[in-house]
Design a protein around this motif. Structure first.
Motif, short mmCIF file in Angstrom:
data_model
loop_
_atom_site.label_atom_id
_atom_site.label_comp_id
_atom_site.label_asym_id
_atom_site.label_seq_id
_atom_site.Cartn_x
_atom_site.Cartn_y
_atom_site.Cartn_z
N GLY A 196 0.79 -1.22 0.00
CA GLY A 196 0.00 0.00 0.00
C GLY A 196 0.82 1.28 0.00
O GLY A 196 0.27 2.37 -0.17
N LEU A 197 2.15 1.17 0.17
CA LEU A 197 3.00 2.36 0.18
C LEU A 197 3.55 2.63 -1.21
O LEU A 197 4.12 1.75 -1.83
CB LEU A 197 4.16 2.17 1.17
CG LEU A 197 5.11 3.38 1.34
CD1 LEU A 197 4.35 4.57 1.90
CD2 LEU A 197 6.27 3.01 2.25
N ARG A 198 3.34 3.86 -1.69
CA ARG A 198 3.84 4.27 -3.00
C ARG A 198 4.72 5.50 -2.84
O ARG A 198 4.65 6.21 -1.84
CB ARG A 198 2.69 4.58 -3.96
CG ARG A 198 1.69 3.46 -4.16
CD ARG A 198 0.76 3.79 -5.34
NE ARG A 198 0.20 5.13 -5.23
CZ ARG A 198 -0.94 5.42 -4.60
NH1 ARG A 198 -1.65 4.46 -4.02
NH2 ARG A 198 -1.39 6.66 -4.56
N LYS A 199 5.48 5.77 -3.89
CA LYS A 199 6.44 6.88 -3.82
C LYS A 199 5.76 8.22 -3.58
O LYS A 199 6.34 9.12 -2.98
CB LYS A 199 7.25 6.94 -5.11
CG LYS A 199 6.40 7.23 -6.35
CD LYS A 199 7.21 7.22 -7.63
CE LYS A 199 6.32 7.47 -8.84
NZ LYS A 199 7.05 7.40 -10.11
N ASP A 200 4.49 8.40 -4.04
CA ASP A 200 3.81 9.67 -3.87
C ASP A 200 3.15 9.81 -2.51
O ASP A 200 2.68 10.90 -2.16
CB ASP A 200 2.77 9.86 -4.98
CG ASP A 200 1.75 8.74 -5.02
OD1 ASP A 200 2.14 7.59 -4.76
OD2 ASP A 200 0.57 9.01 -5.31
N LEU A 201 3.10 8.73 -1.72
CA LEU A 201 2.46 8.78 -0.41
C LEU A 201 3.45 9.06 0.70
O LEU A 201 3.18 9.87 1.60
CB LEU A 201 1.73 7.47 -0.12
CG LEU A 201 0.57 7.11 -1.06
CD1 LEU A 201 -0.04 5.78 -0.66
CD2 LEU A 201 -0.48 8.22 -1.04
N ALA A 202 4.58 8.38 0.68
CA ALA A 202 5.58 8.56 1.74
C ALA A 202 6.91 7.99 1.29
O ALA A 202 6.95 7.05 0.51
CB ALA A 202 5.12 7.87 3.03
N PRO A 203 8.01 8.57 1.79
CA PRO A 203 9.30 7.95 1.52
C PRO A 203 9.44 6.66 2.31
O PRO A 203 8.75 6.45 3.31
CB PRO A 203 10.30 9.01 2.00
CG PRO A 203 9.56 9.76 3.05
CD PRO A 203 8.13 9.77 2.62
N LEU A 204 10.32 5.81 1.87
CA LEU A 204 10.62 4.61 2.64
C LEU A 204 11.41 4.98 3.88
O LEU A 204 12.20 5.93 3.87
CB LEU A 204 11.43 3.62 1.79
CG LEU A 204 10.72 3.03 0.57
CD1 LEU A 204 11.73 2.32 -0.32
CD2 LEU A 204 9.62 2.08 0.99
N ASP A 205 11.19 4.24 4.96
CA ASP A 205 12.02 4.42 6.13
C ASP A 205 13.46 4.03 5.80
O ASP A 205 13.70 3.09 5.03
CB ASP A 205 11.52 3.54 7.28
CG ASP A 205 10.26 4.12 7.93
OD1 ASP A 205 10.38 5.11 8.63
OD2 ASP A 205 9.17 3.56 7.70
N THR A 206 14.40 4.74 6.37
CA THR A 206 15.81 4.41 6.18
C THR A 206 16.51 4.40 7.53
O THR A 206 15.99 4.92 8.52
CB THR A 206 16.51 5.44 5.27
OG1 THR A 206 16.38 6.75 5.85
CG2 THR A 206 15.91 5.44 3.88
N ILE A 207 17.68 3.79 7.57
CA ILE A 207 18.52 3.83 8.76
C ILE A 207 19.56 4.92 8.53
O ILE A 207 20.37 4.80 7.61
CB ILE A 207 19.21 2.47 9.01
CG1 ILE A 207 18.17 1.36 9.15
CG2 ILE A 207 20.08 2.53 10.25
CD1 ILE A 207 18.76 -0.03 9.30
N PRO A 208 19.55 6.00 9.32
CA PRO A 208 20.49 7.10 9.05
C PRO A 208 21.94 6.67 9.24
O PRO A 208 22.24 5.75 10.00
CB PRO A 208 20.08 8.16 10.08
CG PRO A 208 19.43 7.39 11.18
CD PRO A 208 18.74 6.23 10.52
N GLY A 209 22.83 7.37 8.54
CA GLY A 209 24.25 7.11 8.71
C GLY A 209 24.71 5.84 8.02
O GLY A 209 24.01 5.27 7.18
N PHE A 210 25.89 5.39 8.41
CA PHE A 210 26.52 4.23 7.79
C PHE A 210 27.06 3.30 8.87
O PHE A 210 27.37 3.74 9.99
CB PHE A 210 27.67 4.66 6.87
CG PHE A 210 27.26 5.62 5.79
CD1 PHE A 210 26.69 5.16 4.62
CD2 PHE A 210 27.42 6.99 5.96
CE1 PHE A 210 26.29 6.04 3.63
CE2 PHE A 210 27.03 7.88 4.97
CZ PHE A 210 26.46 7.40 3.79
N PRO A 211 27.20 2.01 8.57
CA PRO A 211 27.81 1.10 9.54
C PRO A 211 29.22 1.57 9.89
O PRO A 211 29.93 2.11 9.04
CB PRO A 211 27.83 -0.25 8.81
CG PRO A 211 26.79 -0.13 7.75
CD PRO A 211 26.79 1.30 7.33
N PRO A 212 29.63 1.37 11.14
CA PRO A 212 30.96 1.85 11.55
C PRO A 212 32.07 0.99 10.96
O PRO A 212 31.86 -0.18 10.62
CB PRO A 212 30.91 1.73 13.07
CG PRO A 212 29.97 0.59 13.31
CD PRO A 212 28.92 0.70 12.24
#
Length: 677
Positions: free
Chosen positions: A266-282
């Motif tokens: 039910g999630l589309r690009k025009d409804l909401a961005p995808l959740d992401t994990i901020p930053g990068f692995p150490p």
């Protein structure tokens, strides 16, 4: 139920591994504890660099020359692998442990027939030449390869990716191992082939009683196959438990972050961005105190930054390494676009198409061995929209992309138009403006980027060649493009080998946008990426599309990605369009039986496998395609002789949703459940 008197097939006790780099021991695994019982499938997930493959190498004592087990131990069937002498170690590798790698093409010798390679596995175990060949054919039958005798005479390049993987699995099972290690065995495979391989592994583990360590970044595959799952982050096991319980109710912010990165139903690009994990692995060993995930965690506080969290029990058979495991459900989701106001609706559906294909065909070879890779393909794509192109390997997706890019010339009689102007079949006959307007983002940025060039040169060269800018103007445009793909000036001097997979793909996207394109071909742009990096790249593509009204031709076997990014979807089979229409109507139905089968094969993180439609038989040869409906030899909805003799009409409804099938639209299926990544 597991017998406590029987030792686990694999057990890791505080196992630590380090690599010696520039004279310093760098830890890559730290005190990992896990066990796999007889007949159990244990999944291991985590981003690239988390240590998953290092676990697989360490338990077999095949670490690189600069790697060593710096602490703890690994036991296989109760024996300490680190204490085995050379003879015992070779015996263990020959009989007790087998490994299936991600790319079967590299695991097979291209110059030796399949039969010889599989038979060799039995010969090493003591079988005679004739007996080894008989057992090889028998094993190929057990891994569901039809006509095994014929397959044994072929070379690896003559087999599909799915067939190659079955051969590698057959070789691994030849020695009846007690532990089978699968390292990303389905990456790059179509949804239907992936589902067949997972079904095959599940069946074979019951037949052979082998325990399986299944390493993958495909959370849906893990959910569908595994009994338990461990989550690795920066070399630490941060959560473990029964797979369905853990995925339904994660108790570590990292696990929750991985699951939230997946395109949800039910999630589309025009409804909401995808959740992401901020930053990068150490970097390995860069966080000496506190929780290794604290720099990227929304729940982190001073306690997390100074005290290493212990593994705590969070339920039956479940542990989590988090100070705030009871607050994971409080993590915020991405802000809906309606509230954020960051993404305009998709491009207009009227006006001049940015791309129009008319009766496009492509034939390779000549009679009687001619292969029609494309047949009368007609498509339209409007500015600011995405057309998702799906289908199994061999369906013609890449041929269509190559024809569009001018790398191959289509057959006479068809037509291609870009912004209303005819597009020459060969790239050397196209105008500079057309070449600049049409760009591509490849699947593997490692192969697409010159390893000896810096980021500044990679992007700057494209700007000069496509836009004619030099000097200060070029530098200014390089900076603007870097900012648009969320990179900084710090990356300008870096070379591809110094960047993560996601950063490399961002550089590839920036280069594709160097000439302000109108159409970008995205050829599996996220299939080789972790789910967290995939989400960031998909958000980036959606934002760039809204900002610049660029159109995308998206080629992907990941239906979750297609569902999220596409406005229209086209389904190809043996070079023929079987279905075209608005994304929601194609995915939710009614849809073609082939589309229905593709959707049912898509794995889900819920682990539910009900409703799966299994296609019988192999994809027909392009040299002699079936008469009538191309799909009738595998179709579960075949209605009679009409399917065998008459090609179905390609009829569209008022919304432009066209289906090529003899069944009335009212009798065509609807998706039983939304497909997820």
């Amino acid at each position: 139920m597991t017998d406590p008197a029987v030792p686990p097939v694999l057990r890791l006790d505080d196992m630590s591994v380090s690599y010696r780099i520039r004279g310093r021991a760098v830890p890559v695994l730290s005190q990992v504890n896990l066990s796999i019982a007889k007949g159990e499938v244990y999944g291991l997930v985590g981003e690239s660099g988390s240590g998953k493959s290092t676990v697989a190498l360490a338990v077999q004592r095949v670490l690189p020359a600069n790697g060593r087990m710096s602490g703890g131990r690994a036991l296989i069937n109760g024996r300490d692998v680190g204490a085995l002498d050379r003879a015992a170690l070779l015996q263990m590798r020959a009989r007790e442990v087998a490994m299936v790698f991600q790319d079967p093409g590299r695991a097979l010798n291209p110059s030796i027939t399949i039969g010889r390679q599989v038979a060799e596995a039995f010969e090493i175990l003591g079988a005679s030449g004739h007996e080894a060949r008989r057992r090889a054919e028998e094993m190929l039958t057990r891994v569901r390869i039809s006509s095994p005798a014929r397959v044994m005479e072929r070379y690896p390049h003559q087999l599909s990716g799915g067939m190659q993987q079955r051969v590698v699995i057959a070789m691994a099972l030849a020695k009846d191992p007690s532990l089978l290690i699968l390292d990303e065995p389905t990456t790059g495979l179509d949804a239907t082939i992936e589902a067949e391989i997972l079904d095959l592994v599940d069946t074979l583990r019951r037949e052979f009683g082998a325990s399986i360590l299944f390493i993958s970044h495909n959370l849906g595959a893990i959910a569908g196959l595994c009994d338990r799952v461990g989550v690795l982050y920066a070399g630490r096991l941060v959560e473990e438990g029964p797979v369905r319980d853990l995925f339904a109710d994660p108790r570590h912010p990292y696990t929750a972050g991985l699951l939230r990165c997946l395109p949800r139903p039910g999630l589309r690009k025009d409804l909401a961005p995808l959740d992401t994990i901020p930053g990068f692995p150490p970097a390995p060993g860069s966080i000496p105190v506190g929780c290794v995930f604290a720099p990227r965690c929304a729940l982190a506080d001073e306690t997390c930054r100074t005290i290493d969290p212990p593994l705590v029990t969070t339920g039956a058979g479940r542990v989590s390494r988090c100070h705030h495991h009871d607050r994971v459900g409080d993590l915020p989701h991405a802000v809906p676009r309606a509230a954020a106001g960051t993404l305009a609706p998709a491009g207009a559906s009227t006006g001049t198409p940015v791309l129009e294909l008319t009766a496009l065909s492509k034939t390779y070879g000549s009679a009687p061995y001619a292969v029609q890779a494309l047949r009368d393909v007609s498509l339209r794509l409007m500015p600011g929209q995405t057309l998702g192109l799906v289908g199994e390997s061999g369906s013609g997706k890449s041929t269509l992309a190559h024809a569009l890019l001018g790398l191959i010339a289509p057959d006479a009689g068809g037509g291609m138009a870009l912004d209303g102007a005819a597009l020459a079949p060969e790239v050397r006959r196209r105008t500079a403006e057309q070449i600049k307007t049409l760009q591509i983002v490849f699947q593997n940025p490692d192969s697409a980027l010159n390893r000896s060039h810096s980021v500044r040169r990679l992007i700057g060269r494209a700007i000069t060649r496509l836009g004619g800018l030099k000097g200060a103007q070029r530098e200014a445009q390089v900076t603007r493009l870097l900012e648009s793909v969320r990179l900084t000036a710090r990356q300008l001097s870096a070379r591809p080998r110094q960047l993560s997979g996601g950063m490399k793909q961002r550089v590839a996207v920036a280069r594709a946008f160097a000439g302000n394109p109108r159409l970008v071909v995205c050829d599996e742009p996220t299939s080789a990426l972790d789910v967290s990096v995939q989400a960031a790249i998909l958000n980036l593509l959606a934002e760039l599309q809204a900002e610049r009204q660029v159109a995308y031709l998206l080629i992907s076997h990941d239906l979750g990605v297609v569902r999220y990014l596409s406005d229209w979807i086209a389904v190809l089979y043996l070079g023929r369009l079987l279905e075209v229409g608005p994304a929601a109507r194609v995915l939710d139905g009614p849809h073609h039986p082939y589309t229905e089968a593709l959707l049912s094969a898509a794995p889900s993180v819920s682990g539910e496998r009900t409703g799966r439609i299994r296609l019988t038989g192999a994809i027909p040869s392009g040299v002699s395609p079936p008469a009538g409906c191309l799909f009738h030899t595998r179709c579960p909805r075949r209605i009679g002789p009409i399917c065998d003799t008459e090609e179905p009409p390609f009829t569209a409804d008022a919304h432009g949703h066209a289906i090529r099938c003899h069944l009335p639209r009212a009798e065509l299926g609807r998706s039983l459940a939304p497909a997820t990544a």
